[in-house]
Motif scaffolding. Structure first.
Motif, mmCIF file in Angstrom:
data_model
loop_
_atom_site.group_PDB
_atom_site.id
_atom_site.type_symbol
_atom_site.label_atom_id
_atom_site.label_comp_id
_atom_site.label_asym_id
_atom_site.label_seq_id
_atom_site.Cartn_x
_atom_site.Cartn_y
_atom_site.Cartn_z
ATOM 1 N N SER A 36 -5.213 -8.458 -12.719
ATOM 2 C CA SER A 36 -4.940 -7.055 -13.058
ATOM 3 C C SER A 36 -3.692 -6.497 -12.398
ATOM 4 C CB SER A 36 -6.137 -6.180 -12.696
ATOM 5 O OG SER A 36 -6.254 -6.036 -11.299
ATOM 6 N N GLY A 37 -3.133 -7.226 -11.424
ATOM 7 C CA GLY A 37 -1.931 -6.734 -10.769
ATOM 8 C C GLY A 37 -1.646 -7.462 -9.474
ATOM 9 N N SER A 38 -0.619 -7.015 -8.821
ATOM 10 C CA SER A 38 -0.135 -7.632 -7.590
ATOM 11 C C SER A 38 -1.089 -7.331 -6.424
ATOM 12 C CB SER A 38 1.245 -7.076 -7.262
ATOM 13 O OG SER A 38 1.122 -5.713 -6.872
ATOM 14 N N PRO A 39 -0.875 -7.994 -5.295
ATOM 15 C CA PRO A 39 -1.648 -7.643 -4.090
ATOM 16 C C PRO A 39 -1.507 -6.163 -3.714
ATOM 17 C CG PRO A 39 -0.589 -9.761 -3.781
ATOM 18 C CD PRO A 39 -0.049 -9.196 -5.074
ATOM 19 N N LEU A 40 -0.325 -5.586 -3.925
ATOM 20 C CA LEU A 40 -0.131 -4.162 -3.662
ATOM 21 C C LEU A 40 -1.042 -3.323 -4.559
ATOM 22 C CD1 LEU A 40 1.573 -2.007 -2.128
ATOM 23 C CD2 LEU A 40 3.134 -2.063 -4.080
ATOM 24 N N PRO A 155 7.103 -10.358 -8.674
ATOM 25 C CA PRO A 155 6.661 -11.733 -8.409
ATOM 26 C C PRO A 155 7.305 -12.324 -7.154
ATOM 27 C CG PRO A 155 7.630 -11.535 -10.618
ATOM 28 C CD PRO A 155 7.740 -10.197 -9.954
ATOM 29 N N ASP A 156 8.445 -11.763 -6.774
ATOM 30 C CA ASP A 156 9.127 -12.237 -5.557
ATOM 31 C C ASP A 156 8.554 -11.598 -4.293
ATOM 32 O OD1 ASP A 156 9.994 -9.627 -5.884
ATOM 33 O OD2 ASP A 156 12.120 -10.136 -6.014
ATOM 34 N N GLY A 157 7.549 -10.718 -4.464
ATOM 35 C CA GLY A 157 6.920 -10.059 -3.329
ATOM 36 C C GLY A 157 7.612 -8.797 -2.873
ATOM 37 N N VAL A 158 8.773 -8.491 -3.448
ATOM 38 C CA VAL A 158 9.528 -7.302 -3.055
ATOM 39 C C VAL A 158 8.930 -6.075 -3.752
ATOM 40 C CG1 VAL A 158 11.791 -6.187 -3.107
ATOM 41 C CG2 VAL A 158 11.614 -8.651 -2.668
ATOM 42 N N VAL A 159 8.756 -5.016 -2.985
ATOM 43 C CA VAL A 159 8.227 -3.766 -3.526
ATOM 44 C C VAL A 159 9.394 -2.905 -3.992
ATOM 45 C CG1 VAL A 159 6.930 -1.668 -3.005
ATOM 46 C CG2 VAL A 159 6.194 -3.870 -2.050
ATOM 47 N N ARG A 160 9.313 -2.463 -5.228
ATOM 48 C CA ARG A 160 10.342 -1.599 -5.821
ATOM 49 C C ARG A 160 9.654 -0.396 -6.462
ATOM 50 N NH1 ARG A 160 11.573 -6.876 -7.101
ATOM 51 N NH2 ARG A 160 13.603 -7.619 -6.386
ATOM 52 N N ARG A 161 10.411 0.665 -6.600
ATOM 53 C CA ARG A 161 9.903 1.857 -7.286
ATOM 54 C C ARG A 161 9.982 1.608 -8.781
ATOM 55 N NH1 ARG A 161 6.397 5.504 -5.771
ATOM 56 N NH2 ARG A 161 6.735 7.516 -6.690
ATOM 57 N N TYR A 162 8.861 1.802 -9.480
ATOM 58 C CA TYR A 162 8.792 1.632 -10.930
ATOM 59 C C TYR A 162 8.722 3.017 -11.550
ATOM 60 C CZ TYR A 162 7.056 0.275 -15.528
ATOM 61 O OH TYR A 162 6.910 0.098 -16.883
#
Length: 173
Positions: A36-40, A155-162
């Motif tokens: 359903s989504g990333s670890p975040l 997917p690279d683990g980097v958190v970005r503002r969507y």
């Protein structure tokens, strides 16, 4: 399952009926919800489960006999004074377009009605026409637009503002 042309069952395929149950999502379910989504995202869902214990939200899981969630989604009962706000609706990608999202939404609407509220609302990203088509088939109607933004982990683990634009939809229950 859809045929390559998008109409019905492909030649040679057989229909199988699987019973589904809808129940509250639990923290123990989260490891099985990586689809359903990333670890975040899952950390956010875990925080929402605290709000569920407080009665502020319902967070639902649709499960086949295995008991593992194949669809999840929430209803925020505090976000709107006169409506339940459906959010974070997700179906296991391999099982999309099988009616499971409709089961999830029907259960969410029942939770809203159970609180004596007679309107459901949601926001759908404008670049998600399949989801919007589902909501329209279920009786939701657009009433506005608004920008939305949240932190997303790539997917690279980097958190970005969507950031995205959403169509606001509602349904009288």
């Amino acid at each position: 399952m859809r045929a390559p042309d998008g109409r019905g069952t492909p030649p040679g395929a057989r229909a199988v009926t699987v019973p589904l149950t809808v129940r509250d999502l639990t923290p123990a379910d989260l490891p099985a919800c990586g689809w359903s989504g990333s670890p975040l995202h899952l950390a956010h869902v875990e925080r929402e489960l605290v709000r569920a214990r407080l009665g502020e939200v319902d967070y639902l899981a649709v499960c086949p006999p295995s008991g593992e969630p194949v669809a999840i989604g929430g209803v925020d009962h505090r976000a709107r004074p006169d409506a339940g706000l459906l959010w974070q609706l997700a179906v296991l990608p391999a099982l999309q377009s099988c009616g499971i999202g409709s089961v999830l939404i029907a259960a969410a609407e029942e939770r809203i009605r159970g609180r004596g509220v007679h309107r459901a609302e949601l926001a759908v990203e404008e670049d998600n026409p399949r989801a919007r088509a589902l909501y329209e088939r279920l009786g939701y109607r657009a009433y506005g637009r608004q920008p939305e933004a949240w932190d997303a982990q790539g997917p690279d683990g980097v958190v970005r503002r969507y950031e995205t634009m959403c169509t606001l939809m509602r349904k009288e229950l």
